[in-house]
Design an enzyme around this catalytic site. Sequence first.
Site, PDB file in Angstrom:
ATOM      1  N   SER A   6       0.371  18.564  -9.609  1.00 55.67           N
ATOM      2  CA  SER A   6      -0.517  17.402 -11.091  1.00 55.67           C
ATOM      3  C   SER A   6       1.252  17.557 -11.875  1.00 55.67           C
ATOM      4  O   SER A   6       1.538  18.814 -12.110  1.00 55.67           O
ATOM      5  CB  SER A   6      -1.306  18.154 -11.001  1.00 55.67           C
ATOM      6  OG  SER A   6      -1.407  18.648 -12.689  1.00 55.67           O
ATOM      7  N   HIS A  31       0.094  12.846  -9.503  1.00 57.38           N
ATOM      8  CA  HIS A  31      -0.651  13.284 -10.054  1.00 57.38           C
ATOM      9  C   HIS A  31      -0.674  13.413 -11.954  1.00 57.38           C
ATOM     10  O   HIS A  31       0.134  14.174 -12.003  1.00 57.38           O
ATOM     11  CB  HIS A  31      -1.839  14.089  -9.948  1.00 57.38           C
ATOM     12  CG  HIS A  31      -3.092  15.022  -9.971  1.00 57.38           C
ATOM     13  ND1 HIS A  31      -4.353  13.359  -9.897  1.00 57.38           N
ATOM     14  CD2 HIS A  31      -3.526  15.732 -11.532  1.00 57.38           C
ATOM     15  CE1 HIS A  31      -5.587  14.322 -10.743  1.00 57.38           C
ATOM     16  NE2 HIS A  31      -5.343  15.727 -11.050  1.00 57.38           N
ATOM     17  N   ASP A  33      -2.673  13.834 -15.610  1.00 54.83           N
ATOM     18  CA  ASP A  33      -3.483  14.436 -16.555  1.00 54.83           C
ATOM     19  C   ASP A  33      -4.090  13.841 -17.210  1.00 54.83           C
ATOM     20  O   ASP A  33      -3.476  14.129 -17.995  1.00 54.83           O
ATOM     21  CB  ASP A  33      -4.181  15.719 -15.779  1.00 54.83           C
ATOM     22  CG  ASP A  33      -4.030  16.298 -14.855  1.00 54.83           C
ATOM     23  OD1 ASP A  33      -4.858  16.201 -14.103  1.00 54.83           O
ATOM     24  OD2 ASP A  33      -3.173  16.999 -14.739  1.00 54.83           O
ATOM     25  N   MET A  35      -5.728  13.876 -21.109  1.00 54.75           N
ATOM     26  CA  MET A  35      -6.686  14.664 -22.452  1.00 54.75           C
ATOM     27  C   MET A  35      -6.764  14.133 -22.818  1.00 54.75           C
ATOM     28  O   MET A  35      -5.979  14.224 -23.819  1.00 54.75           O
ATOM     29  CB  MET A  35      -7.034  16.005 -21.816  1.00 54.75           C
ATOM     30  CG  MET A  35      -6.407  16.781 -20.418  1.00 54.75           C
ATOM     31  SD  MET A  35      -5.623  18.603 -20.005  1.00 54.75           S
ATOM     32  CE  MET A  35      -5.660  18.678 -18.593  1.00 54.75           C
ATOM     33  N   HIS A  64      -6.070  10.666 -13.673  1.00 54.78           N
ATOM     34  CA  HIS A  64      -7.277  11.657 -13.802  1.00 54.78           C
ATOM     35  C   HIS A  64      -7.542  11.650 -15.160  1.00 54.78           C
ATOM     36  O   HIS A  64      -6.844  12.458 -15.624  1.00 54.78           O
ATOM     37  CB  HIS A  64      -6.482  13.154 -13.099  1.00 54.78           C
ATOM     38  CG  HIS A  64      -7.851  14.078 -13.289  1.00 54.78           C
ATOM     39  ND1 HIS A  64      -7.939  15.581 -13.161  1.00 54.78           N
ATOM     40  CD2 HIS A  64      -9.472  13.844 -13.860  1.00 54.78           C
ATOM     41  CE1 HIS A  64      -9.641  15.856 -13.405  1.00 54.78           C
ATOM     42  NE2 HIS A  64     -10.097  14.996 -13.510  1.00 54.78           N
ATOM     43  N   MET A  66      -9.910  13.101 -18.681  1.00 55.16           N
ATOM     44  CA  MET A  66     -10.740  13.468 -18.776  1.00 55.16           C
ATOM     45  C   MET A  66     -11.390  13.087 -20.204  1.00 55.16           C
ATOM     46  O   MET A  66     -10.074  14.161 -21.329  1.00 55.16           O
ATOM     47  CB  MET A  66     -10.363  15.075 -18.659  1.00 55.16           C
ATOM     48  CG  MET A  66      -9.341  15.863 -17.355  1.00 55.16           C
ATOM     49  SD  MET A  66      -8.918  17.240 -16.873  1.00 55.16           S
ATOM     50  CE  MET A  66      -7.321  16.306 -16.609  1.00 55.16           C
ATOM     51  N   MET A 135     -13.375  18.763  -8.787  1.00 54.51           N
ATOM     52  CA  MET A 135     -12.857  19.741  -9.317  1.00 54.51           C
ATOM     53  C   MET A 135     -13.319  21.463  -9.652  1.00 54.51           C
ATOM     54  O   MET A 135     -14.895  21.631  -8.408  1.00 54.51           O
ATOM     55  CB  MET A 135     -13.179  19.751 -10.799  1.00 54.51           C
ATOM     56  CG  MET A 135     -12.845  18.662 -11.756  1.00 54.51           C
ATOM     57  SD  MET A 135     -11.501  18.079 -11.621  1.00 54.51           S
ATOM     58  CE  MET A 135     -10.110  19.274 -12.257  1.00 54.51           C
ATOM     59  N   ASP A 173      -8.684  19.501  -6.826  1.00 48.80           N
ATOM     60  CA  ASP A 173      -7.970  19.465  -7.706  1.00 48.80           C
ATOM     61  C   ASP A 173      -8.477  21.063  -8.509  1.00 48.80           C
ATOM     62  O   ASP A 173      -9.647  21.533  -9.427  1.00 48.80           O
ATOM     63  CB  ASP A 173      -8.705  18.381  -8.962  1.00 48.80           C
ATOM     64  CG  ASP A 173      -7.434  18.619  -9.772  1.00 48.80           C
ATOM     65  OD1 ASP A 173      -6.763  19.696  -9.988  1.00 48.80           O
ATOM     66  OD2 ASP A 173      -7.603  17.144 -10.962  1.00 48.80           O
TER      67      ASP A 173
END
Length: 214
Positions: A6, A31, A33, A35, A64, A66, A135, A173
């Site tokens: 990540s 990975h 992330d 957000m 991913h 979020m 998660m 994760d």
Amino acid sequence: MKISPSILSANFSNLADDVKRVSIAGADYIHCDIMDGHFVPNMTMGPMIIESVKKSTDVPLDIHFMVENIPFFIDMYKHLKPEFISFHIEEEKHINRVIQKIRNENIRPSVVLNPATPVCLLEYIVADVDMVLLMSVNPGFGGQKFIPSVLDKVKELRNLAEKKNPNLLIEIDGGVNDKNAPLLKKAGADILVAGSFIFKHKDYKEAIKALRCE
Ligand code: DX5
Ligand code: ZN
């Protein structure tokens, strides 16, 4: 065991260099992330940053989300052609429709469960996705402590997948390190995401090797 570092824990002032180094060290995926400051109390990388990450590596991207308003975000990032797009089922009313939207782009769809979201909610979805991301911390930040109850969730999901989707990939994760990786492998995990464990290690190759539990 496949490893998806990540980049949330990478050095953002020299991101290209960290992406290259972790790719050479043997990462199977990168990975990313994403957000939005609404679904989680943090904000990270827009599509322009992921475009430059993609230019620094041949390793497939593992996105991913979020975020709220998931279809809007899929449209913003789909041209990057990641291997996977993972979205949280806690946020989406029309899960099957979003899975199909991702598949229509020839991207492999994946659904994410927060630590408190039960596996039974996947009963009528698990056959339609390529991966489930469990998660093992509450999303939003790197460097948090692994929540051990996810080990039972991995076993429960593996049992469900044996009945409904034997090819399902299970990704974990949050707080993954060399201590819990063997337990996750035994429970039935296929892909481990790790941020701080890899990027705080002096040797990325050694860190990835330790997580593979070979
Ligand atoms: C947390 C993110 C994770 C995070 C993992 O919301 O989804 O991918 O970067 O970082 P570590 O491995 O440090 O827990
Ligand atoms: Zn993540």
